[in-house]
Design a protein around this motif. Structure first.
Motif, PDB file in Angstrom:
ATOM      1  N   VAL A  14       0.860  -1.191   0.000  1.00 38.41           N
ATOM      2  CA  VAL A  14       0.000   0.000   0.000  1.00 38.41           C
ATOM      3  C   VAL A  14       0.891   1.234   0.000  1.00 38.41           C
ATOM      4  N   ALA A  25       3.273   2.609   2.831  1.00 38.40           N
ATOM      5  CA  ALA A  25       2.747   2.330   4.171  1.00 38.40           C
ATOM      6  C   ALA A  25       2.780   0.848   4.515  1.00 38.40           C
ATOM      7  N   GLY A  48       1.244   0.401   9.841  1.00 37.43           N
ATOM      8  CA  GLY A  48       0.552  -0.071   8.646  1.00 37.43           C
ATOM      9  C   GLY A  48      -0.510  -1.117   8.905  1.00 37.43           C
ATOM     10  N   GLN A  51      -3.963  -0.151   7.552  1.00 40.94           N
ATOM     11  CA  GLN A  51      -3.991   0.027   6.097  1.00 40.94           C
ATOM     12  C   GLN A  51      -4.084  -1.298   5.344  1.00 40.94           C
ATOM     13  N   LEU A  60      -9.402   2.439   0.699  1.00 37.45           N
ATOM     14  CA  LEU A  60      -8.272   3.366   0.764  1.00 37.45           C
ATOM     15  C   LEU A  60      -8.695   4.780   0.363  1.00 37.45           C
ATOM     16  N   GLY A  64      -4.452   6.687  -2.311  1.00 34.53           N
ATOM     17  CA  GLY A  64      -3.834   5.414  -1.953  1.00 34.53           C
ATOM     18  C   GLY A  64      -3.878   4.407  -3.095  1.00 34.53           C
ATOM     19  N   SER A 426      -2.115   7.666  10.694  1.00 32.43           N
ATOM     20  CA  SER A 426      -2.828   6.662  11.479  1.00 32.43           C
ATOM     21  C   SER A 426      -3.577   7.349  12.619  1.00 32.43           C
TER      22      SER A 426
END
Length: 541
Positions: A14, A25, A48, A51, A60, A64, A426
């Motif tokens: 990602v 990430a 991460g 994600q 996302l 992303g 985050s």
């Protein structure tokens, strides 16, 4: 694809396009989860872990990109259209998000938000969906569940909003529940109840649960297997017993050892009182209806009195809905209330927004939901320096930027991130940004509402050290609102315990923790420090 596995993550990457270039990430993560299994993904904020699952669900952010595979019963979800994903999302695979206030629609009632997936995916009539919604609210132990059906998200506490999210996720009896920090906003007693509830439903439905969390106490008590992530990669995985008894990696050992420690230095007896409150009360509702009949309203805070001295920290603890956050906002005149509040000798009770403005530089608040309190249209640098533009307009743009860099460094974020936007961080990183925004003005008093709830233990430890250091350096005072009793114990001079809007016990920190006087406080302490036995006891019952 192993037959027993519901979901297999295979070499997921990602990345995000940012003003500072491409940020990777997640870097080649693979993991799996089988029917009826509970798997935990742990790691520091920004590792991460969230994600991975956001990418698997096709959620996302617009900047992303994801590659690799996320196979649900052999069907790769990566790259599927929204319409294709909606056959699976909300019915077979559901997700509880870390920040419920941003996941719930502020314009819809709680009933409508839970009923909608029941009607769309379950084919229920409106009446049947309403009945099932009430059943779900009672299942997750929302107080006065029937009354809450017509409530809006802003009318609920943080813990209650989180329970609504859990109810929505469980509505259609999914095969797989992805829970991203599902107990972050919940107090310790409700944590045990919710975890016990999830375990019961898992056994009944054969549901798999994937926990994304920084709370290692929950992981040890609840998970079968654990994946440990760092800097976008899995660095260790194994059974929970293996990870907790014999971790192989130094990083895992650091996570397990990162508990809040030490005690705050006592305040000098000569320190002056900077804040006092007498008989503060707040009632919501109570309006007259169309026919002139008055409703009694809900008393959220009932006649609370307190005081705070220079350099002192008052910890306020209690279950979700006990009134602790409401009290904090009322003290800063962010909510109207009854009673008297005096700050630095001035009576600020009932002052309006314009009248309070001169006090805002010295009275700051860190809110429980950082994403909801950070403007999505402003960069982090603009967010942090916004208060300086208002309260210190004479300083130059260069000085403001320098102050922003310093504030970010103090909360252990790289100053170079100040050109990014909140959605690129985050949950734990956003919480640190919110703390930096309050610290940049060097206020006299900060009300910190669950400031470490979204932070992993290692960052909690450093933030506590930071808050202690800044308090000693600048003489700041804190009102620290939290359900995390180990953090409260490490940071507070005195503790106030609240229940249903009342103060049930108050005193020096050592007295409250070592010799609590009420059954309620003793129950809080036991749930906080012995979650495994509480869960085991609930399972036996």
């Amino acid at each position: 694809m192993t037959q027993a596995n519901i979901l297999e993550i295979d070499d997921i990457h990602v990345s995000f396009d940012t003003p500072d270039g491409m940020v990777e990430a997640v870097r080649g993560v693979s993991m799996s989860i089988a029917r009826g299994e509970t798997v935990a993904v742990v790691g520091e904020s920004g590792s991460g872990k969230s994600q991975v699952m956001v990418a698997a669900m096709g959620l996302l952010a617009s900047n992303g990109h994801a590659t690799g595979a996320a196979r649900y019963h052999g069907e790769n979800l990566i790259g599927k259209s929204k319409r294709q994903l909606n056959r699976i999302r909300g019915k077979h695979v559901t997700m509880i998000f870390q920040e419920p206030m941003t996941s719930l629609d502020p314009l819809y009632t709680i009933e409508r938000q839970i009923s909608e997936p029941l009607m769309v995916h379950g084919g229920l009539s409106r009446r049947a969906a309403s009945a099932r919604t009430l059943e779900l609210l009672e299942l997750v132990q929302i107080p006065r569940a029937k009354e809450r059906l017509k409530a809006y998200p802003h009318e609920l506490s943080g813990g209650q909003r989180q329970r609504v999210m859990i109810a929505m996720a469980l509505a259609n009896n999914p095969d797989l529940l992805i829970a991203d920090e599902p107990t972050t906003a919940l107090d310790v007693t409700i944590q045990a109840e919710i975890l016990g509830l999830l375990a019961e439903l898992q056994e009944k439905l054969g549901m798999a649960i994937l926990f994304i969390t920084h709370d290692l106490g929950i992981v040890e008590a609840f998970a079968n297997r654990v994946y440990v992530m760092r800097a976008g990669q899995v660095v260790e995985h194994g059974t929970a017993a293996q990870i907790f008894s014999a971790p192989r990696e130094e990083y895992t050992r650091m996570l397990l050892a990162a508990e809040p420690e030490g005690r705050k230095a006592p305040v000098d007896d000569s320190a002056e009182t900077i804040l006092s409150a007498e008989d503060v009360g707040i009632t919501f509702g109570g309006n007259r209806n169309w026919w002139g009949k008055a409703s009694p309203g809900v008393a959220a805070v009932k006649g609370v009195s307190l005081s705070l001295r220079t350099g002192e920290t008052l910890g306020i603890v209690g279950e979700s809905g006990s009134g602790k956050s409401t009290l904090g906002r009322c003290l800063l005149q962010l909510l109207p209330g009854e009673g008297r509040v005096v700050f630095m000798g001035d009576d600020i009770s009932g002052l309006d927004r314009a009248q309070m403005r001169p006090y805002r530089k010295t009275l700051q608040m860190v809110f429980q939901d950082p994403y909801g309190s950070l403007s999505p249209r402003m960069t982090v640098g603009e967010i942090i320096t916004e208060g300086l533009l208002v309260h210190a307009p004479s300083i130059s743009a260069k000085e403001r930027d320098a102050r922003a860099k310093q504030a970010l460094t103090e909360v252990e974020l790289d100053p170079s991130v100040r050109n990014r936007f909140p959605h690129e961080f985050s949950g734990g990183q956003r919480q640190r940004i919110a703390i930096a925004r309050a610290l940049v003005l060097h206020p006299t008093l900060i009300v910190l509402d669950e400031p470490t709830s979204a932070l992993d233990r290692s960052v909690q430890k450093s933030i506590i050290a930071l808050l202690r250091d800044l308090q000693a350096r600048y003489g700041m005072s804190y009102i620290f609102i939290s359900h995390d009793l180990s953090v409260v114990q490490a940071l507070s001079d005195r503790v106030m315990v609240m229940k249903d809007g009342d103060v049930v016990e108050a005193g020096p920190t050592a007295q409250i923790f070592d010799a609590p006087q009420t059954d309620y406080t003793r129950r809080l302490m036991r749930a906080a420090f012995d979650l495994r036995s509480v869960l085991a006891e609930r399972a036996r019952a």
